[in-house]
Motif scaffolding. Structure first.
Motif, mmCIF file in Angstrom:
data_model
loop_
_atom_site.group_PDB
_atom_site.id
_atom_site.type_symbol
_atom_site.label_atom_id
_atom_site.label_comp_id
_atom_site.label_asym_id
_atom_site.label_seq_id
_atom_site.Cartn_x
_atom_site.Cartn_y
_atom_site.Cartn_z
ATOM 1 N N ALA A 1 0.816 -1.217 0.000
ATOM 2 C CA ALA A 1 0.000 0.000 0.000
ATOM 3 C C ALA A 1 0.849 1.265 0.000
ATOM 4 O O ALA A 1 0.467 2.287 -0.574
ATOM 5 C CB ALA A 1 -0.936 0.003 1.213
ATOM 6 N N ASP A 2 2.030 1.200 0.636
ATOM 7 C CA ASP A 2 2.893 2.382 0.704
ATOM 8 C C ASP A 2 3.478 2.760 -0.646
ATOM 9 O O ASP A 2 3.923 3.897 -0.836
ATOM 10 C CB ASP A 2 4.037 2.150 1.702
ATOM 11 N N THR A 3 3.503 1.817 -1.564
ATOM 12 C CA THR A 3 4.029 2.084 -2.910
ATOM 13 C C THR A 3 3.012 1.663 -3.971
ATOM 14 O O THR A 3 3.376 1.220 -5.054
ATOM 15 C CB THR A 3 5.361 1.338 -3.132
ATOM 16 N N ALA A 4 1.743 1.816 -3.644
ATOM 17 C CA ALA A 4 0.683 1.324 -4.534
ATOM 18 C C ALA A 4 0.589 2.110 -5.833
ATOM 19 O O ALA A 4 0.225 1.569 -6.872
ATOM 20 C CB ALA A 4 -0.663 1.358 -3.814
ATOM 21 N N LYS A 5 0.911 3.400 -5.781
ATOM 22 C CA LYS A 5 0.825 4.243 -6.970
ATOM 23 C C LYS A 5 2.226 4.487 -7.536
ATOM 24 O O LYS A 5 3.140 4.891 -6.818
ATOM 25 C CB LYS A 5 0.174 5.580 -6.635
ATOM 26 N N ARG A 6 2.373 4.250 -8.815
ATOM 27 C CA ARG A 6 3.674 4.415 -9.487
ATOM 28 C C ARG A 6 3.512 5.373 -10.666
ATOM 29 O O ARG A 6 2.591 5.233 -11.475
ATOM 30 C CB ARG A 6 4.175 3.057 -9.989
ATOM 31 N N VAL A 7 4.412 6.343 -10.748
ATOM 32 C CA VAL A 7 4.384 7.320 -11.835
ATOM 33 C C VAL A 7 5.698 7.238 -12.601
ATOM 34 O O VAL A 7 6.774 7.317 -12.009
ATOM 35 C CB VAL A 7 4.180 8.757 -11.302
#
Length: 219
Positions: A50-56
């Protein structure tokens, strides 16, 4: 500068697109010759991450140079800020290198913020039907193809990249710009497909590829 925002395994909200359009002025302020910026937002579905759930992932094309940065966080806006910080640092290094070395490039001058072009929505490419398509499919420069292997979670991605032959030093520089631990290139000294890679600290390695027939001819 054309700005393209896409989502991978996630829907991109309009608020995120608006923030991207505003913050990409940081790029045009440093690199006025930037022609295209592609931002890919992806989502990791594993709740343990969850702490790195979004990646750009941000890729900027400025002339023949490609600069890339990526970051992950608990939300897409934090990931965007972190990725932009990495990207602008690499763009400044690129600008300073051009000024210092005068290597035949047009010098980039910091002219302040430049109005960004409207964000363009680019649909994600549909997967192909077989793994063979990922290997044998005809691709144009910059095009990519993704294929899921059977019922497994394995995805094969293939992309065609055009590049002029370069020296090992130039390849190391390009590797730093895209933020990878390796870089594939054609060595202009040997005309062989080669890879530079980061080992540890300030230590690097180089692999060159050739066929037994070519090696035998050179003996």
């Amino acid at each position: 500068m054309e700005i393209v925002v896409t989502g991978r395994h996630t829907q991109v909200k309009q608020k995120f697109r608006d923030v991207v359009e505003t913050k990409m002025n940081r790029v045009t302020a440093i690199a006025p010759d930037a022609e295209r910026a592609q931002i890919v937002l992806s989502h990791e579905g594993n709740p343990r991450q969850a702490d790195t759930a979004k990646r750009v992932e941000i890729t900027v094309i400025a002339g023949r140079t490609v600069v890339r940065a990526e970051a992950s966080s608990s939300d897409e806006f934090s990931a965007l800020d972190i990725a932009l910080d990495k990207l602008t640092l690499r763009l400044r290094r690129m600008r300073d290198r051009r000024k210092d070395h005068r290597r035949g490039y047009t010098e980039i001058v910091d002219e302040g913020p430049v109005e960004a072009a409207p964000v363009v929505e680019e649909p994600e490419a549909e997967p192909n039907n077989s793994a063979d398509d990922a290997v044998a499919g005809d691709l144009g420069p910059g095009e990519s193809v993704e294929v899921k292997v059977g019922d497994t979670p394995i995805v094969i991605r293939r992309k065609l990249h055009l590049a002029e032959p370069m020296s090992i030093d130039e390849a190391l520089y390009e590797m730093e710009l895209i933020g990878h631990d390796f870089f594939l290139f054609v060595n202009k000294e040997t005309n062989r497909p080669s890879v530079v890679y980061h080992r540890h600290g300030w230590s690097y390695g180089v692999f060159e590829i050739d066929t037994p027939e070519n090696v035998a001819k050179k003996k």
